[in-house]
Enzyme design. Structure first.
Site, PDB file in Angstrom:
ATOM      1  N   LYS A 103       0.686  -1.230   0.105  1.00  0.00           N
ATOM      2  CA  LYS A 103      -0.126  -0.103  -0.082  1.00  0.00           C
ATOM      3  C   LYS A 103       0.792   1.373   0.027  1.00  0.00           C
ATOM      4  CE  LYS A 103      -1.677   1.746   4.158  1.00  0.00           C
ATOM      5  NZ  LYS A 103      -1.298   3.278   4.176  1.00  0.00           N
ATOM      6  N   ASN A 104       1.729   1.141   0.852  1.00  0.00           N
ATOM      7  CA  ASN A 104       2.698   2.374   1.212  1.00  0.00           C
ATOM      8  C   ASN A 104       3.476   2.856  -0.111  1.00  0.00           C
ATOM      9  OD1 ASN A 104       1.505   3.151   3.300  1.00  0.00           O
ATOM     10  ND2 ASN A 104       3.203   2.319   4.800  1.00  0.00           N
ATOM     11  N   ARG A 156      -4.008  10.740   4.895  1.00  0.00           N
ATOM     12  CA  ARG A 156      -3.046  11.651   4.937  1.00  0.00           C
ATOM     13  C   ARG A 156      -2.183  11.647   3.766  1.00  0.00           C
ATOM     14  NH1 ARG A 156      -1.077  14.153   8.969  1.00  0.00           N
ATOM     15  NH2 ARG A 156       0.790  13.679   7.998  1.00  0.00           N
ATOM     16  N   CYS A 188      -3.433  12.750  13.514  1.00  0.00           N
ATOM     17  CA  CYS A 188      -4.408  11.635  13.274  1.00  0.00           C
ATOM     18  C   CYS A 188      -4.058  11.006  14.591  1.00  0.00           C
ATOM     19  CB  CYS A 188      -4.050  10.687  11.935  1.00  0.00           C
ATOM     20  SG  CYS A 188      -2.272  10.036  12.387  1.00  0.00           S
ATOM     21  N   ARG A 204       1.706  14.766  13.098  1.00  0.00           N
ATOM     22  CA  ARG A 204       1.941  14.369  11.661  1.00  0.00           C
ATOM     23  C   ARG A 204       2.007  15.673  10.984  1.00  0.00           C
ATOM     24  NH1 ARG A 204      -0.357   8.676  10.118  1.00  0.00           N
ATOM     25  NH2 ARG A 204       1.350   8.640   8.704  1.00  0.00           N
ATOM     26  N   PRO A 205       2.676  16.776  11.161  1.00  0.00           N
ATOM     27  CA  PRO A 205       3.031  17.702  10.245  1.00  0.00           C
ATOM     28  C   PRO A 205       3.659  17.458   8.973  1.00  0.00           C
ATOM     29  CG  PRO A 205       4.953  17.800  11.994  1.00  0.00           C
ATOM     30  CD  PRO A 205       4.016  16.796  12.364  1.00  0.00           C
ATOM     31  N   ASP A 252       5.531  20.071   7.566  1.00  0.00           N
ATOM     32  CA  ASP A 252       6.573  21.204   7.300  1.00  0.00           C
ATOM     33  C   ASP A 252       7.732  20.905   6.474  1.00  0.00           C
ATOM     34  OD1 ASP A 252       6.998  19.440   9.433  1.00  0.00           O
ATOM     35  OD2 ASP A 252       8.631  20.981  10.233  1.00  0.00           O
ATOM     36  N   LEU A 253       8.252  19.564   6.705  1.00  0.00           N
ATOM     37  CA  LEU A 253       9.590  19.019   5.656  1.00  0.00           C
ATOM     38  C   LEU A 253       8.916  19.069   4.181  1.00  0.00           C
ATOM     39  CD1 LEU A 253      10.462  16.475   8.060  1.00  0.00           C
ATOM     40  CD2 LEU A 253      11.524  18.634   7.724  1.00  0.00           C
ATOM     41  N   ASP A 295       5.657   0.717  11.739  1.00  0.00           N
ATOM     42  CA  ASP A 295       4.615   0.005  11.286  1.00  0.00           C
ATOM     43  C   ASP A 295       4.409  -1.447  11.799  1.00  0.00           C
ATOM     44  OD1 ASP A 295       3.516   2.223  10.366  1.00  0.00           O
ATOM     45  OD2 ASP A 295       3.749   1.486   7.999  1.00  0.00           O
ATOM     46  N   ILE A 305       9.268   7.084  16.384  1.00  0.00           N
ATOM     47  CA  ILE A 305       8.948   7.720  15.249  1.00  0.00           C
ATOM     48  C   ILE A 305       7.650   8.611  15.399  1.00  0.00           C
ATOM     49  CG2 ILE A 305       8.163   7.487  12.627  1.00  0.00           C
ATOM     50  CD1 ILE A 305      10.838   6.523  13.333  1.00  0.00           C
ATOM     51  N   ARG A 330      -8.179  -0.499   5.582  1.00  0.00           N
ATOM     52  CA  ARG A 330      -7.477   0.565   4.904  1.00  0.00           C
ATOM     53  C   ARG A 330      -6.236  -0.254   4.474  1.00  0.00           C
ATOM     54  NH1 ARG A 330      -5.398   4.757   8.447  1.00  0.00           N
ATOM     55  NH2 ARG A 330      -4.526   4.909   6.587  1.00  0.00           N
TER      56      ARG A 330
HETATM   57  C1  UD1 Z   1       4.854   6.730   6.277  1.00  0.00           C
HETATM   58  C2  UD1 Z   1       4.017   5.730   6.201  1.00  0.00           C
HETATM   59  C3  UD1 Z   1       3.396   5.145   7.259  1.00  0.00           C
HETATM   60  C4  UD1 Z   1       4.836   4.756   8.194  1.00  0.00           C
HETATM   61  C5  UD1 Z   1       5.590   6.254   8.448  1.00  0.00           C
HETATM   62  C6  UD1 Z   1       6.971   5.770   9.004  1.00  0.00           C
HETATM   63  C7  UD1 Z   1       2.924   5.914   4.254  1.00  0.00           C
HETATM   64  C8  UD1 Z   1       1.803   6.081   3.282  1.00  0.00           C
HETATM   65  N1  UD1 Z   1       2.665   5.979   5.218  1.00  0.00           N
HETATM   66  O1  UD1 Z   1       4.018   7.707   6.817  1.00  0.00           O
HETATM   67  O2  UD1 Z   1       2.824   3.878   7.445  1.00  0.00           O
HETATM   68  O3  UD1 Z   1       4.299   4.757   9.873  1.00  0.00           O
HETATM   69  O4  UD1 Z   1       5.894   6.385   6.928  1.00  0.00           O
HETATM   70  O5  UD1 Z   1       7.710   4.949   8.505  1.00  0.00           O
HETATM   71  O6  UD1 Z   1       3.810   5.308   3.469  1.00  0.00           O
HETATM   72  N2  UD1 Z   1       7.248  14.545  10.215  1.00  0.00           N
HETATM   73  C9  UD1 Z   1       7.715  16.053  10.421  1.00  0.00           C
HETATM   74  N3  UD1 Z   1       7.312  16.821   9.340  1.00  0.00           N
HETATM   75  C10 UD1 Z   1       6.908  16.458   8.294  1.00  0.00           C
HETATM   76  C11 UD1 Z   1       6.780  15.024   8.066  1.00  0.00           C
HETATM   77  C12 UD1 Z   1       6.938  14.133   8.958  1.00  0.00           C
HETATM   78  O7  UD1 Z   1       7.748  16.541  11.571  1.00  0.00           O
HETATM   79  O8  UD1 Z   1       7.092  17.353   7.261  1.00  0.00           O
HETATM   80  C13 UD1 Z   1       7.323  13.657  11.426  1.00  0.00           C
HETATM   81  C14 UD1 Z   1       6.040  13.031  11.640  1.00  0.00           C
HETATM   82  O9  UD1 Z   1       5.277  13.746  12.172  1.00  0.00           O
HETATM   83  C15 UD1 Z   1       6.512  11.740  12.244  1.00  0.00           C
HETATM   84  C16 UD1 Z   1       7.886  11.519  11.443  1.00  0.00           C
HETATM   85  O10 UD1 Z   1       8.123  12.635  10.971  1.00  0.00           O
HETATM   86  O11 UD1 Z   1       6.733  11.957  13.516  1.00  0.00           O
HETATM   87  C17 UD1 Z   1       8.043  10.168  10.651  1.00  0.00           C
HETATM   88  O12 UD1 Z   1       6.872  10.800   9.337  1.00  0.00           O
HETATM   89  P1  UD1 Z   1       6.904  10.348   8.093  1.00  0.00           P
HETATM   90  O13 UD1 Z   1       8.058   9.526   7.762  1.00  0.00           O
HETATM   91  O14 UD1 Z   1       6.723  11.451   7.074  1.00  0.00           O
HETATM   92  O15 UD1 Z   1       5.599   9.292   7.900  1.00  0.00           O
HETATM   93  P2  UD1 Z   1       4.490   9.369   6.591  1.00  0.00           P
HETATM   94  O16 UD1 Z   1       5.229   9.527   5.544  1.00  0.00           O
HETATM   95  O17 UD1 Z   1       3.433  10.287   7.114  1.00  0.00           O
END
Ligand code: UD1
Length: 421
Positions: A22-23, A95, A119, A124-125, A127-128, A309, A331, A401
């Site tokens: 899925k991811n 998301r 969520c 889960r911002p 900003d990056l 996960d 994470i 999902r």
């Molecule tokens: C993806 C996966 C999810 C998995 C996660 C970590 C998908 C659809 N989902 O989620 O199943 O659990 O990777 O392996 O692929 N963060 C920030 N700023 C940002 C982006 C992220 O602070 O702009 C933080 C998040 O809040 C979190 C951490 O970084 O604490 C990791 O998030 P991220 O790797 O982005 O996870 P997703 O891509 O949302």
């Protein structure tokens, strides 16, 4: 709302075919926005999140075709972008909808995407994602719950340094960089197998991508990208989940169409606690090695570390192990919601901040429990498979999902599982 009833205590035996990831599928689907030619995807799992992404893409102007009689084949064609807005109603469901931001602004010079919000597992911002697009010349505005990214003359390659290796941000920026003018460097990139799959796709579409699987990506955009055909890689989280289902029930399950090495650090942790994984030609056989499971400590980390996960499922395993296990989640800030539900089934778990101390209890007992998020809900399924008596799992839409045909797959392995409306 559907519920799942499980009568525990049956050792799982037989063969299960692992679905496409899925991811990996979600960002690959978003890549169709980068070209006016058809993108033919194979091994696409039939899941609620995939349907959500398809609906969003259709709103943006994508024609989606499932080939009759060919499950898992999906052709996405975006001859023209009809809308550059990803509306709240669709983004709030999933998301990963935010992955359309990069490709839309790269192709159309503008994109407006509802802010996904937090969520259950954390804030889960994004900003990056936004800082990276700014480094490629986009201007970002936040208003009325939407983020608008503008780059009227197109995106330009840039240097992006990610503070932490966000999977979603890395994907969004790879997609955007593939249509940007000139080279982009992404430092501190995520290294997950899904990133590698996306790199393969973007390269086949005509972008130059180097370094996937390492923390530094070099991407040079093309003026125009083409369509291609691509098979989605197997779902490592589904594979890890079924391996643990085999072990927690004391059974022996052949996992077909998966790749052991995609499990990263989980392979060693599973071996340490007594789960045997024997490689086969196209997968592995999972079983409990000699004797009971043993308590082992785990810290979640970005790939190749132990996947967040798989944390909830591992906690279920540790509930019935001999000895204690310290599980630390690094994470997401709120990813122990399964702990109180497992406790209702007789588990002994103490949560302190980002760590959970699990003292093995040998046996769990069935109880009514509530699914709270995707991986939490499947951890309750694993616990239920091993428990004495019946477990009723509520809010199973979370499972739909991310786990394709879970009742059928587990039922084929001998589990006494049924869905009731
Ligand atoms: C993806 C996966 C999810 C998995 C996660 C970590 C998908 C659809 N989902 O989620 O199943 O659990 O990777 O392996 O692929 N963060 C920030 N700023 C940002 C982006 C992220 O602070 O702009 C933080 C998040 O809040 C979190 C951490 O970084 O604490 C990791 O998030 P991220 O790797 O982005 O996870 P997703 O891509 O949302």
């Amino acid at each position: 709302m559907d519920r799942i009833l499980i009568e525990g205590g049956v050792p799982l035996e037989g063969l299960v075919t692992i679905s496409g990831a899925k991811n990996a599928a979600l960002p690959l689907m978003a890549a169709c926005l980068l070209t006016d030619e058809p993108l033919e995807l194979e091994n696409v799992p039939d899941l609620a999140d995939i349907a959500s992404m398809q609906r969003l893409l259709q709103v943006l102007g994508v024609e989606a075709r499932h080939l009759p009689g060919a499950p898992g084949k999906l052709t996405l064609t975006c001859e023209n972008v009809l809308s550059t807005t990803a509306p709240y109603d669709l983004v709030r469901r999933m998301r990963a909808s935010v992955l359309v931001l990069g490709p839309l602004v790269a192709r159309e010079g503008i994109a407006r995407v509802s802010l996904p919000g937090g969520c259950a597992i954390g804030t889960r911002p994004i900003d990056l994602h936004l800082a990276g697009l700014e480094a490629m010349g986009a201007t970002i505005e936040l208003a009325d719950g939407y983020v608008t990214a503008k780059a009227p003359g197109g995106l330009k390659g840039g240097i992006v340094r990610l503070r932490s290796p966000s999977v979603g941000a890395t994907e969004n920026l790879m997609l955007a960089a593939s249509l940007a003018k000139g080279p982009t460097e992404i430092h501190g990139a995520a290294r997950e197998p899904e990133i590698v799959d996306l790199a393969h796709l973007l390269r086949a579409m005509g972008a130059s991508v180097e370094g996937e699987g390492s923390p530094t990506l070099h991407i040079t955009g093309a003026d125009r990208l083409s369509g291609t055909r691509h098979a989605i890689l197997p779902d490592r989280i589904e594979a890890g989940t079924y391996a643990m289902a085999a072990a927690i029930t004391g059974g022996r399950v052949t996992l077909q169409s998966c790749r052991t090495e995609l499990l990263g650090a989980a392979i060693a942790k599973l071996a340490e606690c007594g789960v045997a994984l024997e490689p086969t030609e196209d997968g592995m056989i999972a079983s409990r090695a000699n004797g009971p499971l043993k308590g082992v400590d785990v810290i979640t980390q970005p790939f190749p570390g132990f996947a967040t996960d798989l944390q909830a499922q591992f906690m279920a395993l540790m509930c019935v192990a001999e000895g204690a296990s310290m599980i630390t989640e690094t994470i997401f800030e709120n990813r122990f919601m399964h702990a109180p539900e497992l406790t209702r089934m007789g588990a002994n778990i103490t949560v302190h901040g980002s760590s959970a101390l699990v003292r093995g209890v040998g046996r769990l007992t069935g109880a009514p429990v509530m699914a709270t998020d995707l991986r939490a809900s499947v951890s309750l399924v694993l616990a239920a498979l091993a428990a004495d008596g019946q477990t009723e799992i509520n809010r199973v839409y979370h499972l739909d999902r991310g786990y394709e045909q879970i009742e059928r797959k587990l039922g084929n392995l001998g589990a006494r599982i049924e869905r009731v409306a």
